[in-house]
Design a protein around this motif. Structure first.
Motif, PDB file in Angstrom:
ATOM      1  N   LYS A  39       0.744  -1.151   0.229  1.00  0.00           N
ATOM      2  CA  LYS A  39      -0.089  -0.008   0.055  1.00  0.00           C
ATOM      3  C   LYS A  39       0.934   1.203  -0.010  1.00  0.00           C
ATOM      4  O   LYS A  39       0.672   2.171  -0.609  1.00  0.00           O
ATOM      5  CB  LYS A  39      -0.847   0.036   0.951  1.00  0.00           C
ATOM      6  N   LEU A  40       2.060   1.204   0.711  1.00  0.00           N
ATOM      7  CA  LEU A  40       2.798   2.516   0.749  1.00  0.00           C
ATOM      8  C   LEU A  40       3.596   2.552  -0.508  1.00  0.00           C
ATOM      9  O   LEU A  40       3.752   3.769  -1.064  1.00  0.00           O
ATOM     10  CB  LEU A  40       3.726   2.253   1.924  1.00  0.00           C
ATOM     11  N   VAL A  41       4.166   1.472  -0.889  1.00  0.00           N
ATOM     12  CA  VAL A  41       4.805   1.414  -2.339  1.00  0.00           C
ATOM     13  C   VAL A  41       3.806   2.171  -3.156  1.00  0.00           C
ATOM     14  O   VAL A  41       4.287   2.990  -4.266  1.00  0.00           O
ATOM     15  CB  VAL A  41       5.213  -0.063  -2.696  1.00  0.00           C
ATOM     16  N   MET A  42       2.605   1.717  -3.382  1.00  0.00           N
ATOM     17  CA  MET A  42       1.595   2.353  -4.398  1.00  0.00           C
ATOM     18  C   MET A  42       1.567   3.982  -4.371  1.00  0.00           C
ATOM     19  O   MET A  42       1.677   4.460  -5.094  1.00  0.00           O
ATOM     20  CB  MET A  42       0.226   1.642  -4.414  1.00  0.00           C
ATOM     21  N   GLN A  43       1.567   4.251  -2.884  1.00  0.00           N
ATOM     22  CA  GLN A  43       1.291   5.605  -2.667  1.00  0.00           C
ATOM     23  C   GLN A  43       2.662   6.578  -3.290  1.00  0.00           C
ATOM     24  O   GLN A  43       2.512   7.446  -3.928  1.00  0.00           O
ATOM     25  CB  GLN A  43       1.266   6.230  -1.285  1.00  0.00           C
ATOM     26  N   TYR A  44       3.576   5.777  -3.047  1.00  0.00           N
ATOM     27  CA  TYR A  44       5.051   6.490  -3.234  1.00  0.00           C
ATOM     28  C   TYR A  44       5.154   6.468  -4.752  1.00  0.00           C
ATOM     29  O   TYR A  44       5.697   7.297  -5.560  1.00  0.00           O
ATOM     30  CB  TYR A  44       6.088   5.774  -2.859  1.00  0.00           C
ATOM     31  N   LEU A  45       4.752   5.550  -5.480  1.00  0.00           N
ATOM     32  CA  LEU A  45       4.741   5.264  -7.005  1.00  0.00           C
ATOM     33  C   LEU A  45       3.643   6.352  -7.554  1.00  0.00           C
ATOM     34  O   LEU A  45       4.012   7.015  -8.553  1.00  0.00           O
ATOM     35  CB  LEU A  45       4.392   3.936  -7.525  1.00  0.00           C
ATOM     36  N   HIS A  46       2.691   6.491  -6.886  1.00  0.00           N
ATOM     37  CA  HIS A  46       1.789   7.587  -7.896  1.00  0.00           C
ATOM     38  C   HIS A  46       2.094   9.067  -7.568  1.00  0.00           C
ATOM     39  O   HIS A  46       2.243   9.673  -8.519  1.00  0.00           O
ATOM     40  CB  HIS A  46       0.209   7.370  -7.026  1.00  0.00           C
ATOM     41  N   THR A  47       3.029   9.071  -6.431  1.00  0.00           N
ATOM     42  CA  THR A  47       3.421  10.519  -6.030  1.00  0.00           C
ATOM     43  C   THR A  47       4.614  10.594  -7.285  1.00  0.00           C
ATOM     44  O   THR A  47       5.025  11.812  -7.699  1.00  0.00           O
ATOM     45  CB  THR A  47       3.821  10.760  -4.456  1.00  0.00           C
ATOM     46  N   ALA A  48       5.579   9.878  -7.446  1.00  0.00           N
ATOM     47  CA  ALA A  48       6.890   9.740  -8.440  1.00  0.00           C
ATOM     48  C   ALA A  48       6.113  10.000  -9.583  1.00  0.00           C
ATOM     49  O   ALA A  48       6.980  10.801 -10.250  1.00  0.00           O
ATOM     50  CB  ALA A  48       7.296   8.403  -8.195  1.00  0.00           C
ATOM     51  N   LYS A  49       5.115   9.434 -10.111  1.00  0.00           N
ATOM     52  CA  LYS A  49       4.696   9.402 -11.459  1.00  0.00           C
ATOM     53  C   LYS A  49       4.251  10.902 -11.627  1.00  0.00           C
ATOM     54  O   LYS A  49       4.406  11.578 -12.768  1.00  0.00           O
ATOM     55  CB  LYS A  49       3.620   8.468 -11.667  1.00  0.00           C
ATOM     56  N   ALA A  50       3.370  11.317 -10.735  1.00  0.00           N
ATOM     57  CA  ALA A  50       2.960  12.661 -10.679  1.00  0.00           C
ATOM     58  C   ALA A  50       3.923  13.635 -10.935  1.00  0.00           C
ATOM     59  O   ALA A  50       4.007  14.815 -11.699  1.00  0.00           O
ATOM     60  CB  ALA A  50       2.047  13.192  -9.600  1.00  0.00           C
ATOM     61  N   ALA A  51       5.108  13.617 -10.042  1.00  0.00           N
ATOM     62  CA  ALA A  51       6.260  14.661  -9.978  1.00  0.00           C
ATOM     63  C   ALA A  51       6.858  14.683 -11.280  1.00  0.00           C
ATOM     64  O   ALA A  51       7.429  15.425 -11.704  1.00  0.00           O
ATOM     65  CB  ALA A  51       7.243  14.116  -8.897  1.00  0.00           C
ATOM     66  N   MET A  52       7.167  13.338 -11.907  1.00  0.00           N
ATOM     67  CA  MET A  52       7.704  13.374 -13.230  1.00  0.00           C
ATOM     68  C   MET A  52       6.829  14.229 -14.167  1.00  0.00           C
ATOM     69  O   MET A  52       7.381  14.842 -15.201  1.00  0.00           O
ATOM     70  CB  MET A  52       8.035  11.825 -13.836  1.00  0.00           C
ATOM     71  N   ALA A  53       5.562  13.906 -14.133  1.00  0.00           N
ATOM     72  CA  ALA A  53       4.615  14.572 -15.010  1.00  0.00           C
ATOM     73  C   ALA A  53       4.613  16.005 -14.879  1.00  0.00           C
ATOM     74  O   ALA A  53       4.759  17.076 -15.800  1.00  0.00           O
ATOM     75  CB  ALA A  53       3.074  14.153 -14.851  1.00  0.00           C
ATOM     76  N   ALA A  54       4.935  16.502 -13.683  1.00  0.00           N
ATOM     77  CA  ALA A  54       4.919  17.971 -13.261  1.00  0.00           C
ATOM     78  C   ALA A  54       6.555  18.414 -13.701  1.00  0.00           C
ATOM     79  O   ALA A  54       6.911  19.588 -13.244  1.00  0.00           O
ATOM     80  CB  ALA A  54       4.707  18.271 -11.937  1.00  0.00           C
TER      81      ALA A  54
END
Length: 231
Positions: A47-62
């Motif tokens: 669950k934590l891994v998925m939260q971090y992955l979503h945040t990482a993807k959003a950061a790359m998109a930004a």
């Protein structure tokens, strides 16, 4: 008299958390509690891994590679510890493991929602990373050639490949656990050959990054001119 819960217990919701396992009188064997708790711990890590992955993807998109790298470092910390978490299952004897396994019905570790979310979401990080490279007209090989000139992208690339490697390593350790507990020359309770797990161990999230490692090797070796024997 009912004891009043502490603020810690209320915040962590310990009553609910510790009530999510079978009672002693419900266990198929004593070590079923170990089996259940270990897998619940793993799902929390997922669950934590998925939260971090979503945040990482959003950061790359930004356009924030440094923030993405920070999140992936968290991911990689969790992935690194997953094999040790599952190693705790090895305290269970194979005989007791089968008692627990039969109590699962048609359940399988391959049905883990957290594992399957990571498996499907992991490859989606390639597109925003490729976009970051494209904005600067770079390929992964270009970044390898001049890591200092493209430091943020280089660090992000290294975290992505570590994530890919770490998840492959976790899957290999899980395969070894299955091999130790039930063997590979058998079928799951769903009729799926245990050997099918071997294919998953070789699956790569980012084949382009692994290819770039080989391209760097070829590039660095292209100027190598060994002296003829006898000189």
């Amino acid at each position: 008299m009912t004891r009043e819960l502490s603020d810690y217990e209320k915040y962590i919701r310990t009553e609910e958390l510790l009530g999510l396992q079978k009672r002693e009188d419900q266990l198929a064997c004593a070590d079923e509690l170990t089996f259940q708790v270990v897998h619940q711990i793993a799902e929390l890590h997922f669950k934590l891994v998925m939260q971090y992955l979503h945040t990482a993807k959003a950061a790359m998109a930004a356009g924030e590679p440094d923030k993405a790298s920070e999140q992936l470092r968290r991911v990689n910390l969790h992935i690194k510890h997953l094999p040790e978490i599952f190693a705790m299952v090895k305290v269970i004897s194979p005989l007791d493991y089968h008692t627990i396994r039969l109590a699962l019905g048609r359940g399988s570790g391959q049905d883990s929602p957290g594992f399957n979310q990571i498996l499907s979401f992991g490859p989606t990080l390639w597109e925003p990373f490729e976009r970051l490279l494209g904005e600067k007209g770079l390929s992964p090989l270009d970044v390898h050639k001049e890591p200092g000139a493209h430091h943020a992208l280089y660090c992000l690339m290294q975290e992505l490949i570590q994530f890919d490697e770490g998840f492959q390593s976790f899957r290999y350790h899980h395969l070894q656990l299955v091999r130790r507990m039930i063997g590979l020359a058998t079928n799951s309770l769903k009729g799926i050959p245990a050997q099918a797990l071997q294919k998953g161990v070789r699956y790569e999230f980012y084949p382009e990054l692994w290819k770039a490692v080989g391209e760097l090797t070829d590039w660095t070796g292209s100027s190598y001119n060994p002296r003829p024997l006898g000189e």
